[in-house]
Design an enzyme around this catalytic site. Sequence first.
Site, mmCIF file in Angstrom:
data_model
loop_
_atom_site.group_PDB
_atom_site.id
_atom_site.type_symbol
_atom_site.label_atom_id
_atom_site.label_comp_id
_atom_site.label_asym_id
_atom_site.label_seq_id
_atom_site.Cartn_x
_atom_site.Cartn_y
_atom_site.Cartn_z
ATOM 1 C CE1 TYR A 47 45.434 45.132 40.652
ATOM 2 C CE2 TYR A 47 44.281 44.668 38.913
ATOM 3 C CZ TYR A 47 44.843 44.324 39.733
ATOM 4 O OH TYR A 47 44.843 43.034 40.327
ATOM 5 N N GLY A 154 51.724 37.035 38.758
ATOM 6 C CA GLY A 154 51.502 37.713 40.102
ATOM 7 C C GLY A 154 49.891 37.518 40.214
ATOM 8 C CG HIS A 159 42.150 40.223 37.723
ATOM 9 N ND1 HIS A 159 41.392 40.912 38.573
ATOM 10 C CD2 HIS A 159 43.125 40.516 38.007
ATOM 11 C CE1 HIS A 159 42.162 41.611 39.397
ATOM 12 N NE2 HIS A 159 43.384 41.385 39.150
ATOM 13 N NE ARG A 188 46.026 35.382 46.666
ATOM 14 C CZ ARG A 188 46.732 35.710 47.432
ATOM 15 N NH1 ARG A 188 47.355 35.104 48.238
ATOM 16 N NH2 ARG A 188 47.173 36.951 47.439
ATOM 17 C CE1 TYR A 206 47.619 35.917 51.438
ATOM 18 C CE2 TYR A 206 49.664 34.675 50.878
ATOM 19 C CZ TYR A 206 48.259 34.634 50.900
ATOM 20 O OH TYR A 206 47.665 33.420 50.651
#
Length: 285
Positions: A47, A154, A159, A188, A206
Amino acid sequence: TTAADRSPDTAAGLDDTEAAYSPEEVHQEFGENPNEVRDTNHYQDEYIKGFVDKWDDYIGWEGRAASEGSFFIDQLRARGVEKVLDVATGTGFNSVQLLEAGFETVSADGSAEMLARAFHNGRERGHVLRVVQADWRWLNRDVHGEYDAIICLGNSFTHLFSERDRRKALAEFYAMLSHDGVLILDQRNYDSILDDGFSSKHKYYYSGDTVTAEPEYLDDGLARFRYTFHDDGSVYHLNMFPLRKDYVRRLMREVGFQKIDTYGDFQDTYGEDTPDFWIHVAEKT
Ligand code: SAM
């Protein structure tokens, strides 16, 4: 440690000082063998600012608000929740929704880049987010207080690359909840990708026109996704652990959650009745 404007270079919660804030970073660093990068700490290197700046194009706040509807708010209200800890704040979408729905909300994330963006996004909408930089594995060290609900949304839990880290994180979440608290965590639907494969004609796209998100590599221990942004052609990746639904449910139970309901999100984007996401709602009592 809650502070609205906590300095982003305070790398609290990290066990690895090298993973601290690096504002000049423009390229993600996956080394020579990206498919071998299977490390819980690596989210810090994924990120980076460029990707974080693009994240809102990917999730699209309006589209997401429309597809999520009031699902999370309804779940929380039905349980009389007042205080919520968002442990995967990202750019702040869910935290802002919660604030606007009247919940007392604290916004945590391990990434200083993400929190800085969330704070900015909150300000643009007239809110002052209470942000705390904290890694889930040491959440209780850096976030104080007791919460009626924790949300981890989300596809964030993906992770964590070792079972030890997953158990540790879930135990930290459990400990910060009130006696009848609830954890809402989504993921997911990796079962469908693992079982059906993705190299066939079955493509996973997506977010419509602006971004393509697709799996680039997959095995039992890694789902590497590529995100292509069509406005400038920039490409980023995330290396994630492909969590199976029943495995996550089992871990939650083993950590002590008594009742786990798993919802399928039927906003499918690839023309089948297969949900893209699973949403686990785990209760302590
Ligand atoms: N919830 C946001 C959303 O839906 O847009 C963000 C989702 S993003 C896929 C995952 C987030 O989890 C990132 O902001 C990342 O920094 C955070 N994260 C990943 N691993 C973490 C860890 N071990 N501790 C704390 N935060 C972590």
